[in-house]
Design a protein around this motif. Sequence first.
Motif, PDB file in Angstrom:
ATOM      1  N   LEU A 167       2.260 -10.516 -23.950  1.00 52.67           N
ATOM      2  CA  LEU A 167       1.720  -9.238 -23.290  1.00 52.67           C
ATOM      3  C   LEU A 167       0.117  -9.573 -22.414  1.00 52.67           C
ATOM      4  N   ALA A 168      -0.113 -10.526 -23.326  1.00 50.24           N
ATOM      5  CA  ALA A 168      -1.461 -10.271 -22.180  1.00 50.24           C
ATOM      6  C   ALA A 168      -1.230 -11.362 -21.222  1.00 50.24           C
ATOM      7  N   SER A 169      -0.359 -12.237 -21.757  1.00 51.47           N
ATOM      8  CA  SER A 169       0.075 -13.379 -19.865  1.00 51.47           C
ATOM      9  C   SER A 169       0.413 -12.543 -19.258  1.00 51.47           C
ATOM     10  N   GLN A 170       1.457 -11.915 -19.759  1.00 50.14           N
ATOM     11  CA  GLN A 170       2.584 -11.290 -18.755  1.00 50.14           C
ATOM     12  C   GLN A 170       1.516 -10.208 -18.107  1.00 50.14           C
ATOM     13  N   ARG A 171       0.670  -9.175 -18.595  1.00 50.42           N
ATOM     14  CA  ARG A 171      -0.694  -9.119 -17.351  1.00 50.42           C
ATOM     15  C   ARG A 171      -1.075  -9.512 -16.576  1.00 50.42           C
ATOM     16  N   GLY A 172      -1.638 -10.005 -16.507  1.00 44.18           N
ATOM     17  CA  GLY A 172      -2.243 -12.130 -16.298  1.00 44.18           C
ATOM     18  C   GLY A 172      -1.781 -12.113 -14.696  1.00 44.18           C
ATOM     19  N   MET A 173      -0.385 -12.239 -15.241  1.00 43.27           N
ATOM     20  CA  MET A 173       0.625 -12.750 -14.101  1.00 43.27           C
ATOM     21  C   MET A 173       1.094 -11.239 -13.403  1.00 43.27           C
ATOM     22  N   GLU A 174       1.034 -10.389 -13.676  1.00 41.27           N
ATOM     23  CA  GLU A 174       1.203  -9.340 -13.222  1.00 41.27           C
ATOM     24  C   GLU A 174      -0.486  -9.113 -12.292  1.00 41.27           C
TER      25      GLU A 174
END
Length: 210
Positions: A167-174
């Motif tokens: 989830l942390a990676s997904q938030r960073g990409m967004e």
Amino acid sequence: MRRLVESVTQTRVLATLRRGARLLVRSRTHLLYERLCDNAPFPSLGDGEQALILTHENLALHQPLCGALVAMNRENADYLDDVRKDRVLGVVFTNDGRIVHHAFVFKRNRTVKLLGLPRTAALVGHAFTVDDYRGRGCQGRSLDVRAWVAGQAGFERMIAETSPDNLASQRGMEKGGMRLIGRIDLVVLLNCVVLRWRRPEGFAAFDLCL
């Protein structure tokens, strides 16, 4: 004692069979994020930051920096070798003369082949920020720089992959302006035949990855 030996032998045989099965058939699942990068401008950087783009043309001029990258992570040696072969581009942020962040733009490598990216897309990934530099928005600026780099290399968009539970990676990409384009589920047979039974539009269903 005999039963113990038999039990240990059976355990070893099962472990060997499992390892062999993993070599024959492997399955992987990724979430894919996309950002357009043609005509992307070079972004403003943070206070004191400098961005260096590593290419096959200038890599030999930056040997001390390359040595520092390998010292940070031994895997960087493989990425730098691909930079030398013109398969990958490197992005390095420095501040006060020290490396604070690095990342890569993959034009063509095994992961690009495994995912089945269209030729108009570059893969971005393997970004790392030193502990005391996190929380300053560096990842977002790095994605901005990588969008510019990919655009300059002739790509229309850049794609990043992550696992569904990261989830942390997904938030960073967004936060970095990337949008979710779908999920890809693939099976690798004999470490070379790739079947993608779920994939976004434009991604190949089948590939040989030799």
